[in-house]
Design an enzyme around this catalytic site. Structure first.
Site, PDB file in Angstrom:
ATOM      1  N   LYS A  35     -81.880  29.976 -22.087  1.00 11.11           N
ATOM      2  CA  LYS A  35     -80.605  30.510 -21.603  1.00 11.11           C
ATOM      3  C   LYS A  35     -79.654  29.381 -21.233  1.00 11.11           C
ATOM      4  O   LYS A  35     -80.039  28.212 -21.182  1.00 11.11           O
ATOM      5  CB  LYS A  35     -80.846  31.425 -20.404  1.00 11.11           C
ATOM      6  CG  LYS A  35     -81.488  30.736 -19.219  1.00 11.11           C
ATOM      7  CD  LYS A  35     -81.783  31.718 -18.090  1.00 11.11           C
ATOM      8  CE  LYS A  35     -82.411  30.996 -16.909  1.00 11.11           C
ATOM      9  NZ  LYS A  35     -82.638  31.888 -15.764  1.00 11.11           N
ATOM     10  N   ARG A 130     -83.732  41.209  -6.942  1.00 14.73           N
ATOM     11  CA  ARG A 130     -82.597  40.668  -7.685  1.00 14.73           C
ATOM     12  C   ARG A 130     -82.371  41.483  -8.955  1.00 14.73           C
ATOM     13  O   ARG A 130     -81.336  42.101  -9.109  1.00 14.73           O
ATOM     14  CB  ARG A 130     -82.849  39.182  -7.993  1.00 14.73           C
ATOM     15  CG  ARG A 130     -81.609  38.447  -8.447  1.00 14.73           C
ATOM     16  CD  ARG A 130     -81.882  36.977  -8.699  1.00 14.73           C
ATOM     17  NE  ARG A 130     -82.814  36.752  -9.800  1.00 14.73           N
ATOM     18  CZ  ARG A 130     -83.043  35.564 -10.357  1.00 14.73           C
ATOM     19  NH1 ARG A 130     -82.412  34.489  -9.905  1.00 14.73           N
ATOM     20  NH2 ARG A 130     -83.885  35.428 -11.340  1.00 14.73           N
ATOM     21  N   TYR A 244     -60.422   7.251  -3.267  1.00  9.13           N
ATOM     22  CA  TYR A 244     -59.694   8.198  -2.438  1.00  9.13           C
ATOM     23  C   TYR A 244     -60.254   8.224  -1.015  1.00  9.13           C
ATOM     24  O   TYR A 244     -61.469   8.260  -0.811  1.00  9.13           O
ATOM     25  CB  TYR A 244     -59.787   9.604  -3.034  1.00  9.13           C
ATOM     26  CG  TYR A 244     -58.920   9.834  -4.249  1.00  9.13           C
ATOM     27  CD1 TYR A 244     -57.541   9.669  -4.182  1.00  9.13           C
ATOM     28  CD2 TYR A 244     -59.478  10.229  -5.456  1.00  9.13           C
ATOM     29  CE1 TYR A 244     -56.745   9.883  -5.287  1.00  9.13           C
ATOM     30  CE2 TYR A 244     -58.699  10.453  -6.572  1.00  9.13           C
ATOM     31  CZ  TYR A 244     -57.330  10.278  -6.488  1.00  9.13           C
ATOM     32  OH  TYR A 244     -56.547  10.492  -7.592  1.00  9.13           O
ATOM     33  N   MET A 292     -62.085  12.957 -10.300  1.00 12.28           N
ATOM     34  CA  MET A 292     -62.188  13.831 -11.458  1.00 12.28           C
ATOM     35  C   MET A 292     -62.749  13.117 -12.683  1.00 12.28           C
ATOM     36  O   MET A 292     -63.603  13.662 -13.394  1.00 12.28           O
ATOM     37  CB  MET A 292     -60.825  14.444 -11.793  1.00 12.28           C
ATOM     38  CG  MET A 292     -60.891  15.424 -12.967  1.00 12.28           C
ATOM     39  SD  MET A 292     -59.297  16.162 -13.379  1.00 12.28           S
ATOM     40  CE  MET A 292     -59.028  17.211 -11.954  1.00 12.28           C
TER      41      MET A 292
END
Length: 347
Positions: A35, A130, A244, A292
């Site tokens: 998956k 679940r 940062y 990022m």
């Protein structure tokens, strides 16, 4: 190139499947859970390598994933869908010859109406709360569903990665009670359950994370190497700060490599001032915040400025990186960026 290089060892994936398969008793089938795009590693290549290793049954989370595996493998493999038969899935299930694990009476009615005679399995809730039919619902539908000849009865374990946890035996007993005398193949174990031993194996095990070289399969062959290119190296003087928020400051003149990767590539921001990158066997700490697209790494221990640094390799695997992030290997695998240049070895 300014993007990271993700190398995936398909022979290691195959070795891990064979190792887990060797743990099972005669008469137990070892399937493969692929998956989430093969746990982020590329389901077409992963599933094909597993098929060559001997896997004949596969599991995915959703019908759309099953269609991709069917396209990769062709018609001669069994593909189960954990989420069952969702609204709108009938065409995908039929055309892909997928086997939904029905999770509720609602799904059972949908499947029987839309695809009468089409193969299915049933997922039972043995205590995880679940997915799956709870005991009372299963009891009310058991006779009807068994008459329709399901191909599998399955449940999922909540604490199988903790061998001594009381939930393991509790769930096994609940599963046994719900499936006694059903005359249908059963499956309770994923990777953790497979490692618990043959009492948990039944007729089918379905390892996932262990195939990809991560816990709880401690003896797994490492599968992934992630190398990140260095864009620039500079000397940061004593009392200067980096990144940062100036969350890291130099206590002495320090060589800082700016590396092309960041949280857009799945490198979690929580790794700021925590992660270790590697140049061969030399540890190079990540300093300052993960941004990022960029990392800043202390490479003062190296004799020469590096062209790249490894975030994941055989000596510092995905589990070690997950420990640094306070998470699990699953999350890191499935966060891997599409920006990485990918290459496959073996297979």
């Amino acid at each position: 190139m300014a993007t990271g290089h993700l190398t995936i060892d398909l022979d290691a994936v195959a070795r891990n499947w064979r190792a887990l398969n060797a743990m099972t008793a005669q008469g137990t089938t070892t399937a493969a859970t692929v998956k989430a795009n093969g746990y982020g590693l590329g389901v077409e290549r992963i599933a094909t390598a597993l098929a060559r290793a001997g896997a004949r049954q596969f599991f995915v989370a959703a019908a759309e994933e099953g269609a991709a595996v069917r396209a990769a493998l062709g018609p001669d493999f069994w593909i189960g869908v954990f989420s069952g038969h969702m609204a709108g899935d009938a065409e995908l299930i039929r055309d892909g010859n997928l086997v939904p694990m029905l999770n509720s009476g609602e799904q059972a009615a949908r499947h029987m109406q839309a695809l009468p005679g089409h193969p299915f399995g049933v997922q039972l809730d043995s205590g995880m709360n679940r997915l799956g039919m709870e005991p009372a619902e299963w009891q009310s539908l058991r006779e009807m569903l068994l008459a329709a000849k399901p191909e599998l009865l399955m449940s999922h374990m909540a604490c199988a990665d903790e061998p001594g946890h009381a939930a393991n035996l509790s769930q096994k007993r609940a599963f046994d009670a719900m499936t006694a005398d059903a005359g249908v193949p059963r499956s309770l174990a994923a990777t953790g359950g497979t490692l618990l031993g043959r009492d948990y194996h039944y007729e089918l095990v379905r390892p996932g994370i262990g195939l990809y070289g991560a816990r709880p399969f401690e003896n797994a062959a490492p599968v992934v190497t992630l190398s990140l290119p260095v864009i620039q190296v500079r000397t940061v003087e004593k009392d200067e700060a980096v990144g940062y928020g100036w969350t890291w400051g130099a206590e002495r003149p320090t060589r800082i490599a700016t590396v092309s990767a960041g949280y857009a590539d799945g490198i979690l921001r929580v790794l700021s001032n925590r992660a270790i990158l590697w140049a061969g066997e030399t540890a190079c700490p990540l300093v300052g915040r993960v941004s990022m697209d960029l990392l800043t790494v202390d490479v003062s221990a190296l004799e020469h400025d590096p062209e790249s640094l490894d975030l994941v390799n055989a000596a510092h695997g995905v589990d070690e990186l997950a420990d640094e992030a306070g998470t699990i290997g699953y999350e890191l695998f499935t966060s891997l960026s599409r920006r990485y240049r990918r290459s496959y070895t073996g297979g």
